[in-house]
Design an enzyme around this catalytic site. Structure first.
Site, PDB file in Angstrom:
ATOM      1  N   LYS A   1       0.834  -1.209   0.000  1.00 51.21           N
ATOM      2  CA  LYS A   1       0.000   0.000   0.000  1.00 51.21           C
ATOM      3  C   LYS A   1       0.863   1.251   0.000  1.00 51.21           C
ATOM      4  CE  LYS A   1      -3.117  -2.895  -0.123  1.00 51.21           C
ATOM      5  NZ  LYS A   1      -2.161  -3.964  -0.373  1.00 51.21           N
TER       6      LYS A   1
ATOM      7  N   HIS B   1     -22.002  16.776   3.020  1.00 53.30           N
ATOM      8  CA  HIS B   1     -21.851  17.249   1.641  1.00 53.30           C
ATOM      9  C   HIS B   1     -20.758  18.300   1.585  1.00 53.30           C
ATOM     10  CE1 HIS B   1     -22.921  18.480  -2.433  1.00 53.30           C
ATOM     11  NE2 HIS B   1     -22.877  19.752  -2.000  1.00 53.30           N
TER      12      HIS B   1
ATOM     13  N   ALA C   1       1.153 -14.195  -9.869  1.00 51.76           N
ATOM     14  CA  ALA C   1       0.171 -13.666  -8.919  1.00 51.76           C
ATOM     15  C   ALA C   1      -1.092 -14.519  -8.981  1.00 51.76           C
ATOM     16  CB  ALA C   1      -0.135 -12.208  -9.240  1.00 51.76           C
TER      17      ALA C   1
ATOM     18  N   GLU D   1      -5.018 -13.243 -17.463  1.00 51.35           N
ATOM     19  CA  GLU D   1      -5.977 -13.911 -16.586  1.00 51.35           C
ATOM     20  C   GLU D   1      -6.601 -15.075 -17.347  1.00 51.35           C
ATOM     21  OE1 GLU D   1      -8.215 -15.554 -14.068  1.00 51.35           O
ATOM     22  OE2 GLU D   1      -7.023 -13.857 -13.325  1.00 51.35           O
TER      23      GLU D   1
END
Length: 477
Positions: free
Chosen positions: A63, A456, A281, A216
């Site tokens: 990260k 907001h 991976a 993939e």
């Protein structure tokens, strides 16, 4: 209590504990702290560094790397924000060093937590003997300690997997562990597997300038995620320059003098590409070998330690948590399971870990986060659902921040309006998902999400708007 014993000609101490934890990752050290809170005497065995793979070689350092990639990408967008930037450079070694410094600092923090809570930490490899004692072996495989325990908790985590016949050599064919400490940025890299690890590293290396190919074998990247979310991330990665190939099956990998040659099949045809490095991976495998569990009769299932709803194995007094106990193999699941296991050991009345309410987070850019049922999963269960969506392109905060990619998608039961699940694609999606996890935990309805006043302008307003959109009550879309 300590009793001197003679073993293999060496005088050793036999030590008695309420709980011995094997593995000092997020699940193991969390369980140790919880046990001390409940008054247990606890020993924690760790053969490498406290914090385990997650803190040292997974969640935390990756990260840090991804944040640095985000900053570099943001600098390249300076003109969009009114900044004239030129000549910007990065120092690759500093990029890597900052990641390592982040992990090292947190590992020291875990060591402090153990000391603060009175957990006895033993460095070495733990093994359960046929007599249900725990041996701690040092780096030359000599028995340094023998521990007696009322309970033994296995929290040994996992290691990266590869495809059959393809060996990770750590130099040309690498795992995530080597990928985060490369001495130089590869000119090109092929990543096999487009789950969380694959797409995160695809974003990272591409951001710094590597030519990235992402393969993939299944029809979509992020195979476990909502199809719309996966397609949205794929489109984003391709816009950023990542070559994404799905339904691509690797036939072989060969290390050559000028790189690594990868052969794969896609669309009925065969392809070959030569790159500087290949990153495997394709997932992880639980570390259960060498623990002595087979001799005790601990049952395994699909390569993982079999557990019941209380985290207990088939052998009374031996418990397992985290990656070694099978999916979902996530650090936050391991921590939750560790607390649950200790509570059950102590005889406390509670429910087991609810794996239906586990947030799943991918820290690419944009991020992807989900919890509960996807639309496809709900329909497969025969549920009548309503689905609400809110694109961040319609969010004032997203526009102000320049982060308009992505959306919120929520799934509700159509009759009662109960929240069934949701997925968020976009900036800080992994932070926003907590609201949906809490909503599922509390059995919230669309009205409760819609009528909760959200500040907001915030990205979180997208959750409120998506809840309203599902039932025709959204205001800003």
């Amino acid at each position: 209590m300590r009793v001197s014993i003679e073993r293999n000609g060496m005088n050793q101490e036999k030590e008695a504990y309420d709980l011995v934890v094997i593995g000092g990752g997020p699940g193991g050290y969390t369980a140790a702290v919880r046990a001390r809170q409940l008054g247990m005497r606890v020993a924690l065995i760790e053969r490498e560094t406290l914090g385990g793979v997650c803190l040292n070689w997974g969640c935390i350092p990756t990260k840090a790397l991804l944040r640095q990639a985000e900053v570099w990408s943001l600098l390249s967008r300076g003109g969009e924000f009114g900044f004239a930037l030129s000549g910007a450079k990065y120092d690759w070694q500093q990029v890597v060093d900052r990641s390592r410094d982040t992990a090292d600092g947190l590992a020291q923090g875990v060591a402090f937590l153990m000391k603060k809570n009175g957990v006895d930490v033993l460095n070495g490899t733990g093994r359960v003997t046929p007599l249900r004692k725990v041996e701690v072996r040092d780096n030359v495989d000599a028995v340094a300690h023998v521990l007696e325990a009322n309970h033994i908790l296995i929290a040994t985590g996992s290691t990266p997997r590869s495809l059959p016949g393809i060996e990770i050599d750590g130099e040309h064919i690498i795992s995530s562990r080597q990928a985060m400490v490369l001495e130089s940025l590869p000119s090109d890299i092929l990543i096999v597997g487009a789950g969380a690890i694959g797409v995160e590293f695809a974003y990272f290396f591409n951001a710094f300038g590597s030519r990235v190919t992402l393969l993939e074998s299944l029809p979509q990247i992020l195979p476990r995620e909502d199809e719309e979310a996966a397609e949205s991330l794929r489109a984003s990665l391709e816009r950023q320059g990542v070559a994404v190939e799905t339904d691509a099956r690797v036939r072989g990998v060969e290390v050559l003098s000028d790189g690594v040659q990868v052969g794969y099949e896609m669309g009925g045809g065969k392809r070959e590409v030569t790159v500087e490095r290949v990153l495997m991976a394709v997932g992880v495998s639980g570390q259960s070998r060498g623990l002595g569990l087979e001799a005790l009769g601990v049952r395994m299932r699909d390569g993982a330690i079999e557990i019941d709803e209380r985290q207990q194995t088939s052998v009374e007094g031996i418990w397992a948590i985290g990656d070694v106990a099978g999916p979902p193999q996530l650090a936050h699941v391991a921590s939750a399971e560790g607390i649950a296991a200790v509570d059950f050991m102590a005889g406390r009345s509670r429910l087991g870990v609810d794996r239906n309410v586990v947030p799943n987070c991918i820290y690419s850019h944009p991020q992807v986060a989900s919890v509960g049922l996807s639309e496809a999963e709900a329909l497969a269960q025969g549920l009548d659902v309503k689905v609400g969506r809110f694109p961040f392109a319609a969010s004032g905060k997203a526009r102000a921040a320049g982060e308009t990619e992505g959306f919120v998608k929520l799934v509700f039961g159509s009759r009662y309006g109960e929240l069934l699940g949701g997925v968020i694609v976009g900036a800080e999606a992994t932070e926003l998902i907590g609201e949906l996890a809490l909503g599922l935990r509390l059995e919230a309805t669309y009205e409760e999400l819609l009528h909760t006043i959200h500040a907001h302008p915030t990205m979180a307003e997208g959750i409120m708007e998506a809840a309203g959109e599902a039932f025709g009550e959204a205001i800003n879309i």
